[in-house]
Design an enzyme around this catalytic site. Structure first.
Site, mmCIF file in Angstrom:
data_model
loop_
_atom_site.group_PDB
_atom_site.id
_atom_site.type_symbol
_atom_site.label_atom_id
_atom_site.label_comp_id
_atom_site.label_asym_id
_atom_site.label_seq_id
_atom_site.Cartn_x
_atom_site.Cartn_y
_atom_site.Cartn_z
ATOM 1 N N LYS A 1 -8.362 -4.999 4.308
ATOM 2 C CA LYS A 1 -7.287 -5.687 3.580
ATOM 3 C C LYS A 1 -6.155 -4.736 3.195
ATOM 4 O O LYS A 1 -5.821 -4.561 2.020
ATOM 5 C CB LYS A 1 -7.809 -6.396 2.324
ATOM 6 C CG LYS A 1 -8.770 -7.538 2.622
ATOM 7 C CD LYS A 1 -9.076 -8.370 1.381
ATOM 8 C CE LYS A 1 -10.066 -9.475 1.625
ATOM 9 N NZ LYS A 1 -11.454 -9.016 1.796
HETATM 10 O O1 S5P Z 1 -10.504 -14.889 1.004
HETATM 11 C C1 S5P Z 1 -11.433 -14.161 1.292
HETATM 12 C C2 S5P Z 1 -11.304 -13.148 2.245
HETATM 13 C C3 S5P Z 1 -12.416 -12.377 2.567
HETATM 14 S S1 S5P Z 1 -12.273 -11.292 3.884
HETATM 15 N N1 S5P Z 1 -12.636 -14.335 0.698
HETATM 16 C C4 S5P Z 1 -13.732 -13.555 0.987
HETATM 17 O O2 S5P Z 1 -14.800 -13.799 0.423
HETATM 18 N N2 S5P Z 1 -13.617 -12.526 1.903
HETATM 19 C C5 S5P Z 1 -14.750 -11.611 2.189
HETATM 20 O O3 S5P Z 1 -15.826 -12.367 2.739
HETATM 21 C C6 S5P Z 1 -15.314 -10.897 0.960
HETATM 22 O O4 S5P Z 1 -14.686 -9.643 0.780
HETATM 23 C C7 S5P Z 1 -16.790 -10.747 1.307
HETATM 24 O O5 S5P Z 1 -17.002 -9.570 2.056
HETATM 25 C C8 S5P Z 1 -17.095 -11.934 2.199
HETATM 26 C C9 S5P Z 1 -17.726 -13.123 1.493
HETATM 27 O O6 S5P Z 1 -18.968 -12.774 0.963
HETATM 28 P P1 S5P Z 1 -19.991 -13.856 0.370
HETATM 29 O O7 S5P Z 1 -21.133 -13.021 -0.102
HETATM 30 O O8 S5P Z 1 -19.315 -14.579 -0.731
HETATM 31 O O9 S5P Z 1 -20.370 -14.757 1.525
#
Ligand code: S5P
Length: 254
Positions: free
Chosen positions: A90
């Site tokens: 990012k």
């Molecule tokens: O808007 C976003 C963009 C990203 S890249 N929302 C997110 O959650 N992410 C990433 O996706 C976040 O940094 C994490 O690594 C992953 C989601 O993780 P989870 O554990 O909630 O599925």
């Protein structure tokens, strides 16, 4: 709607082409995001889930015992299981700074990550800076057009301007972090985080949708799953479930 294979034919960027072909060949639109802080744990989850995924999304800067050896081992697993690597860095600074963050420091991200992402907030200079470093190596850039978290500011005109920045750089920008399909252009791949088998959220604003909704209804292309997989007792079995759900939703919309 075109198949992943048809879109692979039309792509100009070789990283996008490779990912779409791999998705079709391996029959998976699942990206795993093993957001753990030790190298051993990261490699363990990656080896277990590797057969189910097209892509791993890393946060290399959360690893407490980072060494270049970790990268070598990740690349070995990439070859063993046939997936690609997306470093979720990012980037969000001026072109001159992000160039150094991309190529220098201790991570040398451009040397091993097939794709990285960036916020559009600094304007097109961020794309120019990353492109100068990444394009000759065939890398791809994903722009954050939308986010999954509650109250985020990537909406409306901001999202529209981000899409325009992508359209201006179709050779290097390969797609978006987005909650739904953006643009009727087969060139751009839509990647969606905030995915679990049941809808809901966490206590820090994350919001989850199901693979059926994200791929089937919203027309996205790749589901990104973190805690839903690495937080499960059996990450391999859980990854298989997400893969099946994601693929079923893709076939259903064709
Ligand atoms: O808007 C976003 C963009 C990203 S890249 N929302 C997110 O959650 N992410 C990433 O996706 C976040 O940094 C994490 O690594 C992953 C989601 O993780 P989870 O554990 O909630 O599925």
């Amino acid at each position: 709607m075109s198949t992943y294979a048809e879109r692979a034919e039309q792509c100009t960027n070789q990283t996008a082409k490779k990912l779409l072909s791999l998705m079709e060949e391996k029959k998976t639109n699942l990206a795993v995001s093993p957001d753990v802080t030790s190298a051993a744990e990261l490699l363990d989850i990656l080896d277990k889930t590797g057969p189910e995924i097209c892509l791993v999304k890393t946060h290399i800067d959360i690893i407490t015992d980072f060494s270049p050896e970790l990268i070598n081992k990740m690349v070995e697993l990439k070859e063993k299981h046939n997936f690609m690597i997306f470093e979720d860095r990012k980037f969000a600074d001026i072109g001159n700074t992000v160039q150094m963050q991309y190529a220098q420091g201790i991570y040398h991200i451009v040397d091993w990550a097939d794709m990285v992402n960036a916020h559009a907030v600094p304007g097109p200079g961020i794309i120019d800076g990353l492109k100068e470093v990444g394009e000759s190596k065939g890398r791809g850039l994903i722009l954050l057009a939308e986010m999954s978290s509650e109250g985020n500011l990537a909406t409306g005109e901001y999202t529209e301007k981000t899409l325009q920045m992508a359209k201006d750089n179709p050779d290097f920008v390969i797609g978006f972090i987005t909650m739904k399909k953006q643009l009727d252009d087969p060139n751009f791949i839509n990647f969606t985080p905030g995915v679990k088998l049941v809808e809901g959220g966490d206590d820090l604003g994350q919001q989850y949708n199901t693979p059926a909704k994200v791929i089937g209804e919203q027309g996205s292309d790749v589901i990104i799953v973190g805690r839903g997989i690495y937080g499960a007792d059996d990450p391999a079995a859980e990854a298989k479930k997400y893969r099946e759900e994601g693929w079923k939703a893709y076939e259903g919309r064709l």
